[in-house]
Design an enzyme around this catalytic site. Structure first.
Site, PDB file in Angstrom:
ATOM      1  N   GLU A 196       6.816  19.964   1.371  1.00  0.00           N
ATOM      2  CA  GLU A 196       7.344  18.605   1.241  1.00  0.00           C
ATOM      3  C   GLU A 196       8.046  18.184   2.531  1.00  0.00           C
ATOM      4  OE1 GLU A 196       7.099  20.697  -1.603  1.00  0.00           O
ATOM      5  OE2 GLU A 196       5.448  19.301  -1.812  1.00  0.00           O
ATOM      6  N   ASN A 280      -0.264  22.440  -1.390  1.00  0.00           N
ATOM      7  CA  ASN A 280      -0.702  21.056  -1.228  1.00  0.00           C
ATOM      8  C   ASN A 280      -0.678  20.609   0.232  1.00  0.00           C
ATOM      9  OD1 ASN A 280       2.292  21.235  -1.876  1.00  0.00           O
ATOM     10  ND2 ASN A 280       2.191  19.187  -1.036  1.00  0.00           N
ATOM     11  N   ASP A 322      -0.586  16.501  -5.859  1.00  0.00           N
ATOM     12  CA  ASP A 322       0.321  17.625  -5.565  1.00  0.00           C
ATOM     13  C   ASP A 322       0.019  18.836  -6.442  1.00  0.00           C
ATOM     14  OD1 ASP A 322       2.373  19.152  -4.407  1.00  0.00           O
ATOM     15  OD2 ASP A 322       3.795  18.532  -5.953  1.00  0.00           O
TER      16      ASP A 322
END
Lengths: 602, 177
Positions: A196, A280, A322
């Site tokens: 992230e 991801n 995701d």
């Protein structure tokens, strides 16, 4: 000359001693992992089955289980992972500040030593979703700790003194450490967190004696960075060719491409291959990163000596939800379609349970392990199809098709997946997999974001809720990997975020977010025992035998993504005003607090 | 350069507001939230602090809606869905009952540390993060509405059109696509 020959002579001697030492250490570890009394690696064994041959505790007496002793870790955050047991000592690590304890099993867990690294607390908010740590590794008289600040430390298992430290990554660039390392031969393997934060993630191998980097294999980038041989590395039996990753990214986007490697690692000594998943691609906004984004969302088989990939399989090309592909790979030898095969079973975040031939990467089964999974109609299993191995995306659940600033609703599963990192277990007796699952769907709206090093790089808004008509947010299931079918399913109020344990006693154990340790019958799923520990369980259940008695142990300490997402309770945005806030709030059931609870039958 | 300029601008804004704002004791951390002025689709209370506007049929102003989206992308990961708090970070619908707009800007831009024997709470500084700072008023307005109980949980069902001014600001702040 004399000097030189002396040096060479000494070197050869030293190398011989070291090589002798190495082979002893690795044989030792593999052998130790077969000893049911101990638990010397994160998932019990290299195959990651989390299966114990111990059977003192069994279906007939598990109902009499009692707490034998407890231990407070002194840390409040989410406690994932499980302790190790090596000889008479238990080793466990905590969330940030990543304290490691060595506990004396002969004296009710008396502290033999405690190690607390000095880390800059500014790493805390860089850790997506809590400051968890999934445990330490053991080999060759050393304990290996992967710290939050992405340092890898080797400690003397007897004293807790630092032997060496290696810097694996930089938290200022979003790189952090949460995963448990795995020792294979003379190397300790470690992944990176930071999907992230736009990190180009890698798996790295360090020499267990010196801490020197042996190899680093990125999930995306040029062939020499991802350690892929264009001619020899295969997907579906065919070479991947040159620039297999670069071709699937726009421009330099692979440099901030994610594909993180914070899951569990497994190893097959016969094939000499390690297996793990990459996560991801960054950002969560698919429109911003056109292409298949290889090799994010991929099952990797690599040679542990060189790091070079033998085969790959990308499960979710061009992720739009995701569906982080990091979950564990469980290695079993089973008879499938009339043939003995070396299998790899993987429960992906995307809701599909995959069974592959782990020698070749051939795809054998891909089936939904939660019937509510709806983003795909299934994987193309036709070997002659140009889309062989690809999931067919259902258009109405495609956030790419919806585009930026469009809210795509009713996608199952949610971004936390039908299962997250919480590892499943496998019993060779029932030939079933015991899988802790999430039963949650979502709305997903991607939008434009900009990248700044060390800052979050997300780009989507999510809301999550149980599937329409259901109020349970989790299930604990038994899965047949040969047929791709659920055998039994126990509903749970909350997502099951605890790693399972299967035992020869016919009992399967897992923890719940409310804090229950539960024991169920491996054949039927019938509940045989429950005990409410002081805090929600996101740790993995383990077992060991000491002084002739079997114990079951688990870490409590609610937190992690489960603690963040479920604390206030989920709301259904489509249920109308009256129902908002209608689902159970975890904060009404449990509060923070790290504790180990050890059980035994008196 | 761009990032640094953004921080500088933010610090200036905070300083200017420190000097000019008188904090009232009612309603929330920034005083009475009632909208007194609508400037190009953005609402301000009588003190000049950004605020929300929610019509009887539930239609929210653009900034409240935009704030919901940006909160969910940038803040939810620690503070939980809908500002409601988590096992990891405080409930902002409670915090903003006492935290003023200026303090809010200061904490978001500069971060916050509460590390001692009982706590290890650390909020990073978002001063250089355009995904946060370009939408900082949006996030504040959304959370202010949540803290005041004017807006429930979940995605606001209806919202006003995106004002031209919001698009212009977004383009200038986020840079070229």
């Amino acid at each position: 000359m004399r000097c030189m020959s002396l040096t060479i002579g000494t070197l050869v001697g030293a190398v011989a001693v070291l090589v002798g030492g190495f082979s002893y250490a690795q044989d030792d570890l593999a052998k130790m992992s077969q000893n049911p009394n101990q638990w010397v690696m994160p998932a019990k064994n290299y195959a990651n089955t989390r299966y114990s041959q111990l059977k003192q505790i069994n279906t007939s007496n598990v109902g009499k289980l009692q707490v034998a002793w407890t231990f407070s870790t002194g840390v409040l955050r989410g406690h994932e992972g499980a302790p190790l047991v090596v000889g008479d000592v238990m080793y466990l690590s905590t969330p940030f500040p990543n304290i490691v304890y060595a506990l004396d099993l002969s004296h009710d867990g008396k502290i033999l030593w405690k190690y607390e690294p000095k880390q800059d607390p500014s790493v805390i908010p860089v850790m997506c979703c809590d400051t968890v740590n999934r445990g330490v590794a053991y080999a060759d008289g050393k304990i290996f700790l992967h710290q939050a600040d992405d340092k890898l430390v080797a400690l003397d298992a007897k004293t807790g003194k630092e032997v060496w430290t290696a810097v694996n990554g930089d938290p200022k660039r979003g790189q952090t450490g949460t995963s448990a390392p795995l020792v294979v031969k003379d190397k300790v393997l470690v992944g990176t967190s930071g999907g992230e934060f736009g990190v180009q993630c890698s798996l790295a191998a360090y020499d267990i004696n010196s801490g020197k980097l042996a190899w680093r294999a990125y999930s995306e980038g040029p062939d020499d960075q991802i350690l892929v041989d264009p001619e020899k590395t295969t997907q579906f039996g065919k070479p991947v060719g040159q620039n297999s990753s670069l071709k699937t990214w726009q421009g330099d986007q692979w440099k901030i491409g994610g594909g993180c490697t914070w899951g569990w690692i497994s190893y097959d000594p016969e094939l000499n291959l390690v297996y793990y998943g990459s996560g991801n691609p960054s950002t969560w906004n698919p429109t911003q990163r056109p292409g298949d984004n290889k090799w994010s969302m991929t099952i990797w088989a690599r040679n542990p000596d060189t790091g070079v990939a033998k085969w790959v399989y990308q499960m979710t090309p061009h992720d739009e939800w995701d569906y982080d592909g990091v979950n564990e790979m469980i290695l079993t030898d089973q008879r499938i379609n009339g043939r003995e095969r070396k299998l790899l079973t993987h429960f992906d975040r995307n809701g599909l349970g995959y069974t592959l031939d782990r020698a070749t990467g051939e795809l054998l089964v891909a089936a939904k392990y939660d019937p509510k999974v709806n983003w795909t109609s299934g994987v193309d299993m036709d070997k002659n199809s140009p889309n062989y191995g690809r999931p067919t995306v259902v258009q109405r659940y495609s956030t790419q098709a919806g585009g930026e600033d469009h809210n795509t609703t009713g996608i199952c599963p949610a971004a936390l997946g039908s299962k997250d990192e919480q590892p499943a277990a496998y019993s060779p007796e029932t030939q079933l997999f015991y899988v802790p699952t999430n039963h949650v769907c979502m709305d997903y709206e991607p939008f434009r974001v900009s990248y700044t090093a060390g800052q979050p790089y997300v780009g989507a808004t999510l809301s999550m809720y149980p599937p329409p008509g259901d109020s349970n947010m989790g299930n604990f299931i038994a899965w047949d990997n040969k047929t791709g079918k659920i055998v039994w399913s126990d509903p749970e109020l909350f997502s099951v975020w605890s790693g399972a344990l299967a035992t020869a006693g016919g009992v399967v154990f897992y923890g719940t977010l409310e804090g229950y340790l539960k024991a169920v019958d491996a054949k039927t799923g019938k509940e045989l025992y429950r005990f409410k520990t002081p805090s929600g369980i996101i740790g993995n259940v383990m077992t060991y035998q000491h002084a002739g008695k079997q114990y079951v142990a688990v870490l409590s300490g609610v937190g992690g993504w489960a603690g963040i997402g479920l604390a206030a309770g989920l709301t259904d945005p489509h249920a109308g005003l009256g129902a908002v806030g209608g689902y159970a709030a975890l904060s009404n059931y449990t509060a923070l607090g790290g504790q180990l609870t050890v059980f035994a039958v008196p | 350069m761009k990032s640094r300029a953004l921080v500088a601008a933010c610090v200036l804004t905070v300083a200017a507001l420190w000097a000019g704002v008188v904090i009232a004791a009612n309603a929330d951390g920034s005083g009475d939230p009632t909208a007194a002025k609508n400037q190009d689709g953005k609402y301000y209370d009588k003190q000049g602090t950004p605020t929300y506007s929610i019509k009887p049929d539930g239609t929210v102003d653009w900034y409240t809606y935009s704030g919901y989206r940006r909160y969910s992308s940038e803040c939810l990961r620690c503070h939980g869905p809908d500002g409601a708090g988590s096992s990891y970070a405080p409930d902002l619908t409670n915090s903003l009952k006492t935290v003023s707009y200026t303090d809010f800007l200061g904490v978001v831009a500069g971060g916050k540390k509460d590390v001692n024997t009982a706590n290890d709470l650390v909020m990073p500084s978002f001063g250089v993060d355009r995904n946060v700072m370009c939408y900082i008023d949006d996030i504040y307005i959304y959370l202010r509405a949540r803290a005041d109980g004017a807006l429930g949980r979940g995605r606001p069902a209806k919202h006003e059109e995106k004002p031209t001014a919001a698009q212009k600001w977004e383009n200038s702040c986020m840079g070229p696509a």
